[in-house]
Design a protein around this motif. Structure first.
Motif, PDB file in Angstrom:
ATOM      1  N   ALA A  21     -56.477 -14.941 -35.224  1.00 37.33           N
ATOM      2  CA  ALA A  21     -57.795 -15.510 -34.195  1.00 37.33           C
ATOM      3  C   ALA A  21     -57.385 -14.336 -33.256  1.00 37.33           C
ATOM      4  CB  ALA A  21     -57.478 -16.469 -33.401  1.00 37.33           C
ATOM      5  N   VAL A  22     -56.063 -14.241 -32.522  1.00 33.92           N
ATOM      6  CA  VAL A  22     -55.335 -13.278 -31.262  1.00 33.92           C
ATOM      7  C   VAL A  22     -55.479 -12.062 -31.381  1.00 33.92           C
ATOM      8  CG1 VAL A  22     -52.899 -12.050 -30.126  1.00 33.92           C
ATOM      9  CG2 VAL A  22     -54.057 -14.804 -30.526  1.00 33.92           C
ATOM     10  N   ASN A  23     -55.765 -11.825 -32.946  1.00 39.73           N
ATOM     11  CA  ASN A  23     -55.508 -10.501 -33.200  1.00 39.73           C
ATOM     12  C   ASN A  23     -57.536  -9.720 -32.834  1.00 39.73           C
ATOM     13  OD1 ASN A  23     -52.966 -10.329 -34.205  1.00 39.73           O
ATOM     14  ND2 ASN A  23     -53.422  -9.894 -35.829  1.00 39.73           N
ATOM     15  N   LEU A  24     -57.919 -10.276 -33.868  1.00 42.07           N
ATOM     16  CA  LEU A  24     -59.504 -10.789 -33.766  1.00 42.07           C
ATOM     17  C   LEU A  24     -59.795 -10.061 -31.945  1.00 42.07           C
ATOM     18  CD1 LEU A  24     -62.389 -10.348 -35.088  1.00 42.07           C
ATOM     19  CD2 LEU A  24     -62.506 -12.717 -34.940  1.00 42.07           C
ATOM     20  N   ASP A  25     -59.065 -11.127 -31.312  1.00 42.48           N
ATOM     21  CA  ASP A  25     -59.433 -11.597 -30.010  1.00 42.48           C
ATOM     22  C   ASP A  25     -59.486  -9.582 -29.353  1.00 42.48           C
ATOM     23  OD1 ASP A  25     -60.403 -12.439 -26.938  1.00 42.48           O
ATOM     24  OD2 ASP A  25     -57.937 -12.517 -27.242  1.00 42.48           O
ATOM     25  N   PRO A  27     -66.178  -6.366 -26.960  1.00 41.50           N
ATOM     26  CA  PRO A  27     -67.292  -7.390 -26.722  1.00 41.50           C
ATOM     27  C   PRO A  27     -66.911  -8.829 -27.519  1.00 41.50           C
ATOM     28  CG  PRO A  27     -67.673  -4.766 -28.172  1.00 41.50           C
ATOM     29  CD  PRO A  27     -66.214  -5.566 -28.246  1.00 41.50           C
ATOM     30  N   LEU A  28     -66.453  -9.248 -28.224  1.00 46.10           N
ATOM     31  CA  LEU A  28     -66.505 -10.139 -29.146  1.00 46.10           C
ATOM     32  C   LEU A  28     -64.946 -10.914 -27.925  1.00 46.10           C
ATOM     33  CD1 LEU A  28     -66.039  -8.989 -32.619  1.00 46.10           C
ATOM     34  CD2 LEU A  28     -67.847  -9.521 -31.056  1.00 46.10           C
ATOM     35  N   ARG A  29     -65.398 -12.461 -27.925  1.00 45.48           N
ATOM     36  CA  ARG A  29     -65.184 -13.633 -27.844  1.00 45.48           C
ATOM     37  C   ARG A  29     -64.844 -14.550 -28.921  1.00 45.48           C
ATOM     38  NH1 ARG A  29     -65.419  -9.223 -24.841  1.00 45.48           N
ATOM     39  NH2 ARG A  29     -65.805 -10.134 -22.813  1.00 45.48           N
ATOM     40  N   PRO A  30     -63.720 -14.993 -29.439  1.00 45.49           N
ATOM     41  CA  PRO A  30     -63.694 -15.755 -30.661  1.00 45.49           C
ATOM     42  C   PRO A  30     -63.080 -16.814 -29.551  1.00 45.49           C
ATOM     43  CG  PRO A  30     -61.547 -14.340 -30.924  1.00 45.49           C
ATOM     44  CD  PRO A  30     -63.235 -13.109 -29.622  1.00 45.49           C
ATOM     45  N   LYS A  31     -63.711 -17.955 -30.355  1.00 41.45           N
ATOM     46  CA  LYS A  31     -63.590 -19.378 -30.017  1.00 41.45           C
ATOM     47  C   LYS A  31     -63.234 -20.137 -30.939  1.00 41.45           C
ATOM     48  CE  LYS A  31     -65.904 -17.991 -25.903  1.00 41.45           C
ATOM     49  NZ  LYS A  31     -65.028 -18.069 -24.075  1.00 41.45           N
ATOM     50  N   LYS A  59     -59.504 -22.835 -25.779  1.00 44.35           N
ATOM     51  CA  LYS A  59     -59.400 -23.842 -24.031  1.00 44.35           C
ATOM     52  C   LYS A  59     -59.697 -22.843 -23.560  1.00 44.35           C
ATOM     53  CE  LYS A  59     -54.841 -23.582 -23.532  1.00 44.35           C
ATOM     54  NZ  LYS A  59     -52.989 -24.514 -23.442  1.00 44.35           N
ATOM     55  N   SER A  60     -59.998 -21.328 -23.103  1.00 43.23           N
ATOM     56  CA  SER A  60     -60.006 -21.378 -21.658  1.00 43.23           C
ATOM     57  C   SER A  60     -60.259 -19.548 -21.887  1.00 43.23           C
ATOM     58  CB  SER A  60     -59.170 -21.650 -20.917  1.00 43.23           C
ATOM     59  OG  SER A  60     -57.472 -20.781 -20.829  1.00 43.23           O
ATOM     60  N   GLU A  61     -60.490 -19.087 -21.402  1.00 40.76           N
ATOM     61  CA  GLU A  61     -60.860 -17.675 -20.872  1.00 40.76           C
ATOM     62  C   GLU A  61     -60.494 -17.140 -19.898  1.00 40.76           C
ATOM     63  OE1 GLU A  61     -65.069 -15.806 -22.883  1.00 40.76           O
ATOM     64  OE2 GLU A  61     -65.104 -14.598 -21.291  1.00 40.76           O
ATOM     65  N   LYS A  62     -59.293 -16.230 -19.743  1.00 39.15           N
ATOM     66  CA  LYS A  62     -58.935 -15.132 -18.625  1.00 39.15           C
ATOM     67  C   LYS A  62     -59.693 -13.879 -18.551  1.00 39.15           C
ATOM     68  CE  LYS A  62     -54.483 -13.020 -17.929  1.00 39.15           C
ATOM     69  NZ  LYS A  62     -52.784 -12.754 -18.049  1.00 39.15           N
ATOM     70  N   GLN A  80     -58.856 -14.537 -24.375  1.00 42.17           N
ATOM     71  CA  GLN A  80     -58.926 -16.351 -25.163  1.00 42.17           C
ATOM     72  C   GLN A  80     -57.621 -16.373 -24.631  1.00 42.17           C
ATOM     73  OE1 GLN A  80     -62.421 -17.222 -24.977  1.00 42.17           O
ATOM     74  NE2 GLN A  80     -62.088 -15.211 -24.891  1.00 42.17           N
ATOM     75  N   GLU A  81     -57.428 -17.952 -24.216  1.00 42.05           N
ATOM     76  CA  GLU A  81     -56.331 -18.665 -24.262  1.00 42.05           C
ATOM     77  C   GLU A  81     -56.711 -19.803 -25.871  1.00 42.05           C
ATOM     78  OE1 GLU A  81     -55.121 -20.054 -20.995  1.00 42.05           O
ATOM     79  OE2 GLU A  81     -55.363 -17.891 -20.352  1.00 42.05           O
TER      80      GLU A  81
END
Length: 300
Positions: free
Chosen positions: A162-166, A171-175, A223-226, A240-241
């Motif tokens: 998930a961190v690598n994808l982010d 432009p992508l925001r993995p949720k 859990k949140s977006e920085k 993303q956090e």
């Protein structure tokens, strides 16, 4: 599975050199009548044809299944389109099939403009023939395929993926990322994963019921977006956090927000494990599903 993939690629050329099934049946009948013997060579050709036709149908689980976009919607809070994308791979080192599903928002201006209408809803005038091969965003689709091929190993935790994808896609925001680990699979006389399970399954009266399939569902979510920032000399992208449940030692070890262990077993095999006094120990921490008369009974 690697051999299956190799056979799938060669299926067309090999089938071209094998007579059609109808011709083989006629030859087999003629051989039996003339020679009063069983046509073993023809039987082998028929078996090879049926096998290659089945492999060619692509119903088998291959070493890698490219991503598909299965659902498209709009986040009513951010007014960004989001996709549910899935892909799969077979990890040869761990000998396990893995299925991945990710929910990802797309902040690309072109996709927001196309997919979100003036009311912040999904634009109904855009025809999206789901499922769509690859990521719906055509500008990122090839890169996304490359990413999934390189980031699907079992040794990588869901948090790492998930961190690598982010990090890799501006432009992508993995949720949310979910991974289904299929296995281990236990079967009397075939696999040798757990001596206790194997010993009990060997006592099951009907061999077709002497098996046990387990799988694990792992999930990590943002859990949140920085917010990112753009400066004259440096800038940072929005990140993303992700939440990792550190209160659960096993969840922390797996690098996930949550996980579930499941087991599917025929009723006869479950009875054998229960009678041997092993059921409670083996299925501790598992959601058990029992297969009985073609029906699945869950939460046993």
């Amino acid at each position: 599975l690697l051999e299956l993939e190799n056979d799938r690629r060669q299926a067309e050329s090999r089938l071209a050199n094998i007579p059609q099934a109808g011709e083989l049946r006629e030859e087999m009948a003629d051989f039996i009548l003339r020679h009063k013997e069983f046509p073993e060579a023809l039987q082998k050709s028929m078996a090879e044809r049926l096998y290659l036709e089945d492999v060619r149908s692509e119903q088998t689980f291959g070493p890698f299944t490219l991503a598909q976009t299965a659902k498209v919607s709009v986040n009513p809070k951010t007014f960004r389109p989001y996709y549910l994308v899935h892909w799969a791979c077979f990890d040869g080192s761990a000998n396990l099939p893995l299925i991945y599903m990710v929910t990802v928002e797309d902040s690309s201006e072109s996709m927001v403009r196309q997919l979100v209408d003036a009311n912040g809803k999904l634009n109904e005038r855009v025809d999206i023939p789901l499922p769509v091969d690859g990521l719906l965003n055509p500008e990122l689709a090839h890169r996304f395929d490359d990413f999934t091929e390189k980031n699907s190993a079992y040794t990588l935790s869901p948090a790492t993926i998930a961190v690598n994808l982010d990090k890799d896609f501006e432009p992508l925001r993995p949720k949310q990322l979910r991974r289904v680990v299929l296995g281990p699979f236990y079967s009397a006389g075939i696999t040798d994963n757990n001596s206790t399970v194997t010993e009990v399954l060997a006592k099951v009266r009907r061999p077709e019921n002497a098996w046990l399939l387990t799988w694990t569902i792992q999930e990590i979510f943002s859990k949140s977006e920085k917010p990112g920032r753009k400066g004259l000399f440096s800038s940072e992208k929005t990140t993303q956090e992700f939440f990792i449940n550190t209160d659960d030692l096993e969840a922390a070890r797996q690098g996930v927000s949550s996980y579930e262990n499941h087991a599917l077993i025929p009723h006869e095999a479950y009875q054998a494990l229960y009678a041997a006094g092993e059921a409670q120990k083996i299925f501790s921490g598992y959601k058990v599903h029992i297969l009985s008369n073609g029906q699945v009974i869950s939460d046993v």
